[in-house]
Design an enzyme around this catalytic site. Structure first.
Site, PDB file in Angstrom:
ATOM      1  CE1 TYR A 145      -3.723   2.683   1.056  1.00 40.05           C
ATOM      2  CE2 TYR A 145      -2.180   3.289   2.033  1.00 40.05           C
ATOM      3  CZ  TYR A 145      -3.092   3.991   1.843  1.00 40.05           C
ATOM      4  OH  TYR A 145      -4.320   4.859   1.236  1.00 40.05           O
ATOM      5  CD  GLU A 155      -5.831   4.852  -1.036  1.00 43.61           C
ATOM      6  OE1 GLU A 155      -5.976   4.717  -0.195  1.00 43.61           O
ATOM      7  OE2 GLU A 155      -6.839   4.004  -1.698  1.00 43.61           O
TER       8      GLU A 155
END
Ligand code: GDP
Ligand code: MN
Length: 419
Positions: free
Chosen positions: A139, A227
């Site tokens: 992530y 993101e």
């Protein structure tokens, strides 16, 4: 303003962030053609402004609410994503024919995920991408940390899942590195991240380059969020962005003509789009049933707080600003009246530069033009109050008056409750 995954990836690529090869398609035939170019083995991804697509479900418009209920009440219903059954909004295809078939299964349907809300989202396009052999899912995100007034880089080895879940279950699994906005991105940040994510050698270098490129893309675009989830390490050792979410600060859009063009109004709140078109600035749709017309952002915040304190819920935030034209008031009321959940309207005006008589005239005009069918509570003080009172009396407008903000909020809550 959010942009679609395919748009974010095109932007990433421009800055040197590695992404899988692929293109967007609006029809199954286009999907097939792109898959042929890519050699057949592709992933077909629904393009909507919401995440959780892999674990979502495609249904017809009439079935979205029931599906949303199912997905949100029993998490087990979210299983069966990309690797297993072909049910979600992200699907693997082994041949160009399969890609065409999967695109046909996705396009024109409503995708419901835990992030779409009960209405789901109509899928107008799919991204057709070369498949990646995923070895690790990480992530990575860059956000603006309001408290620190600086960009914050966040990363985790627990990619692929909801980061909120990771944060709740295992906060230490998320690495947070603030960036000094003045000096900008420095390579030690990337090296620290690589070490914390367990990447060495070429992969550490690739990560460092990728984070630096993402930082540049985010800062130059005035992004509030960039993101990548998951950021993957492939079997061949490449580090690339398998997914992309990118949000641009609306207040900075005026200086990004090229990015403004990426806007997809179909994905945005209907009332906010209408407000924008009518020039009603600073309108944000909320979940309650009391429509608010207030001048000044601070007063608007205080009004919402007071409504909550009185046991109600505001239906919107609206700073009508310094109004010098009744038509602007009419437009604000027009937007609020378009919201079926609104059961009462609270007008709270503290006239300074804004004149109470112009606001009063606007409400009178709105009644004539739109026919107000919900009770209106008005609390008016300040410049030209007497003139405003006279206009209201003359028009014989049936409004509920209040002296103080507290009284106005209570009356609005009562009126909304009685409706
Ligand atoms: P999201 O569900 O909306 O976040 O969509 P993603 O783009 O993150 O895709 C969901 C999941 O599909 C990812 O977390 C991956 O596990 C998987 N996935 C997507 N593309 C590929 C691919 O090319 N190969 C493999 N093996 N898995 C993929
Ligand atoms: Mn994702």
């Amino acid at each position: 303003m959010k942009v679609h995954e395919y748009q974010a990836k095109a932007l990433f690529a421009k800055y040197g962030v590695e992404v899988p090869g692929g293109r967007v398609a609006g029809t199954p035939a286009e999907a097939r053609a792109i898959a042929e170019e890519l050699g057949g083995k592709v992933v077909v991804k629904a393009q909507i402004h919401a995440g959780g697509r892999g674990k979502g479900r495609l249904v017809s418009e009439s079935e979205t609410a029931a599906m949303y209920e199912r997905l949100t009440t029993d998490p087990a219903n979210n299983e069966g994503q990309v690797r297993g059954d072909r049910v979600g909004g992200v699907r693997l295809a082994s041949t160009a024919e399969e890609a065409e078939q999967e695109a046909a299964n996705i396009l024109g349907k409503h995708l419901v995920s835990i992030q779409t809300g009960p209405e789901g989202k109509l899928v107008k396009n799919v991204l057709v991408e070369e498949q990646s052999a995923v070895a690790r899912e990480l992530y990575l995100a860059i956000i603006i940390d309001g408290a620190q007034a600086a960009p914050l880089i966040m990363a985790s080895t627990e990619g692929g899942q909801e980061i909120e879940v990771v944060a709740a279950n295992d906060p230490d699994a998320i690495v947070r590195i603030p960036v000094n906005a003045a000096s900008g991105y420095e390579p030690y940040v990337g090296r620290t991240l690589a070490a914390r994510l367990g990447l060495v050698g070429d992969q550490a270098a690739a990560l460092n380059k990728l984070v630096g490129s993402l930082y540049q893309a985010a800062v130059e675009s005035d992004a509030s969020l960039a993101e990548i989830n998951p950021l993957v390490v492939t079997e061949e050792g490449r580090v690339l962005a398998l997914d992309a979410k990118f949000t641009i600060d609306d207040n900075a859009l005026y200086r990004h003509q090229d990015l403004s063009e990426l806007r997809d109004k179909d994905e945005e709140d209907r009332l906010e789009v209408l407000a924008d078109e009518l020039g009603v600035a600073n309108f944000i749709k909320l979940e309650g049933n009391i429509g608010c017309i207030v001048n000044g952002a601070g007063l608007a915040m205080a009004t919402m707080d007071t409504i909550k304190f009185a046991g109600g819920e505001p239906a919107n935030f609206l700073d009508i600003g310094t109004v010098n034209d009744p038509a602007r008031v009419v437009n604000a009321i027009r937007v609020i009246s378009e919201d079926p959940s609104v059961k009462a309207i609270l007008v709270n005006i503290f006239g300074g530069m804004a004149r109470v008589d112009i606001i009063a005239q606007g409400v009178i005009d709105a009644e004539k033009e739109l026919g107000l069918d919900v009770p209106v509570v008005m609390r008016l003080v300040g410049t030209n109050l007497a003139e405003g009172e006279a206009l209201l009396a003359e028009a014989g407008l049936d409004v509920i008056r209040a002296e103080s903000l507290g009284e106005a909020a209570e009356k609005a809550v009562a009126a909304a409750g009685a409706a």
